[in-house]
Design a protein around this motif. Structure first.
Motif, PDB file in Angstrom:
ATOM      1  N   CYS A   1     -54.720 -63.506 -53.024  1.00 18.76           N
ATOM      2  CA  CYS A   1     -55.965 -64.272 -53.167  1.00 18.76           C
ATOM      3  C   CYS A   1     -57.107 -63.286 -53.343  1.00 18.76           C
ATOM      4  CB  CYS A   1     -56.233 -65.101 -51.917  1.00 18.76           C
ATOM      5  SG  CYS A   1     -54.994 -66.364 -51.654  1.00 18.76           S
TER       6      CYS A   1
ATOM      7  N   LYS B   1     -50.501 -65.022 -47.276  1.00 19.08           N
ATOM      8  CA  LYS B   1     -51.417 -64.596 -48.346  1.00 19.08           C
ATOM      9  C   LYS B   1     -52.071 -63.274 -47.979  1.00 19.08           C
ATOM     10  CE  LYS B   1     -54.474 -65.773 -45.331  1.00 19.08           C
ATOM     11  NZ  LYS B   1     -54.095 -66.140 -43.988  1.00 19.08           N
TER      12      LYS B   1
ATOM     13  N   GLY C   1     -49.029 -70.499 -53.823  1.00 20.30           N
ATOM     14  CA  GLY C   1     -49.499 -69.294 -53.154  1.00 20.30           C
ATOM     15  C   GLY C   1     -50.174 -69.580 -51.835  1.00 20.30           C
ATOM     16  N   GLY C   2     -51.049 -68.634 -51.501  1.00 16.84           N
ATOM     17  CA  GLY C   2     -51.790 -67.701 -52.307  1.00 16.84           C
ATOM     18  C   GLY C   2     -52.483 -68.381 -53.501  1.00 16.84           C
TER      19      GLY C   2
END
Ligand code: SF4
Length: 369
Positions: free
Chosen positions: A12, A23, A59-60
């Motif tokens: 990220c 993340k 995700g992320g």
């Protein structure tokens, strides 16, 4: 049979205040090393994943990868999974990453659906959540996605500390106006290792009241039904025919492979989880990919119920008997009590939560866990 592949991209640009997912913010070198590890793991599972019906890249923030890095990965993916025959291919994206080049590249690989984390259209709440996009950027991104004819899911949150009913109604008006074909509307759960939790514990912020959260959930259900969305899972709403095929694989307790950091796979009656540490994951893929997995307990006779009851239609009783070789009421006689007290009902051969049961589902779950 493996029905879906999940691919986790843990990177990220910035960490949100409520986030408890796997993340990180990382340098380009590490991102490239990770994507190479993903390809190794993908190759390892190539026989199993070749005929997957769905792919989900989550995700992320997958869209935070450099375009050429993502494209190189999708090229590898297309040599292993038959993307021409895929029924649904979703990628999660940040509104600020939606560019014409990004969308054009996704089209080349048959990506059909974009899931965008909007969370709220209120700038003060976006700020509180640590999100980097603005309302104008979301509108611009939606326009581009629609012009390019992708299916669109928007993620929204409610029960955010400081959120008023007026803010909620504004978000719902926004949904009505821009009319995506799928909405995931989650109640914000404050997880332990998050910045918001720290703020609440140090009394900088007040927690959201449970009663108000329930009122907000009612408003969301009512309004989205008025706008033509069908609620098909506790937190998910779709226009006719636009339910998430990939997520239904999880709720139907079917087989899937998860690739990447901390991702889970479920097949052949086992569930495996990849390492949480990126170093361990990358090194693990250089050796024997199966050895890096942690085997988790997998109990289909319970999970078909727990996940099946998340769906508004519940789960089919004959299918349960076929898979588990026993009637559900033989396995869990206590469920009959909840038929009598009106939390569960049988409809068209399915066992499901009633409207009252949707609110009190924990009473059912606690009796069988
Ligand atoms: S963008 Fe998503 S995964 Fe990344 S920090 Fe925010 S909530 Fe977490």
């Amino acid at each position: 049979m493996i029905k879906g592949v999940y691919i986790h991209i843990p990177f990220c640009d910035k960490i949100c205040t409520y986030c408890d997912f796997a993340k990180m913010v990382a340098k380009d070198d590490l991102k490239i090393e990770y994507m190479q590890a993903l390809v190794r793991e993908l190759e390892y599972f190539s026989d199993l994943t070749a005929k997957s019906e769905t792919v989900y890249i989550g995700g992320g923030t997958p869209s935070s990868l450099q375009l050429d890095v993502l494209e190189a990965f999708l090229k590898e993916l297309s040599t292993i999974v038959n993307l021409d025959k895929i029924q649904e291919f979703t990628i999660e994206a940040n509104p600020t990453d939606i560019t014409d080049d990004f969308l054009k590249m996704l089209r080349k690989f048959n990506v059909s659906r974009i899931s965008m984390g909007v969370q709220s259209m209120d700038e003060s709440l976006l700020n509180f959540l640590g999100r980097t996009h603005t309302k104008a950027e979301v509108i611009e991104a939606i326009k581009k996605i629609k012009d390019n004819k992708f299916d669109l899911n928007l993620d929204f949150l409610y029960a955010i500390p400081g959120q008023t009913e007026e803010m909620l109604l504004n978000d719902l008006d926004f949904i009505k106006k821009f009319n995506p074909n799928h909405i995931s509307y989650y109640s914000l759960i404050i997880e332990d290792r998050t910045i918001i939790n720290y703020w609440i514990n140090s009394r900088k912020v007040s927690d959201f009241s449970d009663d108000l959260a329930r009122d907000f959930a009612d408003i969301i259900d009512r309004k989205l039904a008025d706008f033509g969305y069908k609620k098909y899972e506790v937190s998910n709403y779709a226009k006719e025919g636009h339910e998430s095929k990939h997520n239904l694989i999880y709720w139907n307790v079917e087989e899937y492979i998860g690739l990447g950091l901390n991702a889970s796979s479920q097949y052949n009656y086992i569930r495996m989880k990849n390492p949480k540490s990126i170093k361990e994951y990358i090194e693990g893929t250089k050796k024997h990919a199966l050895n890096m997995h942690e085997i988790e307990e997998y109990n289909p006779k319970l999970e078909i119920i727990l996940l099946g009851l998340r769906k508004v239609e519940g789960f089919n009783l004959d299918d349960y008997k076929k898979r588990i070789k026993k009637d559900v009421f033989e396995v869990y006689p206590i469920l009959k009590k909840h038929l009598d007290n009106g939390l569960l009902e049988i409809s068209s051969g399915n066992l499901k939560l009633t409207d009252k049961g949707m609110y009190l589902a924990n009473q059912v779950y606690l009796d069988i866990i």
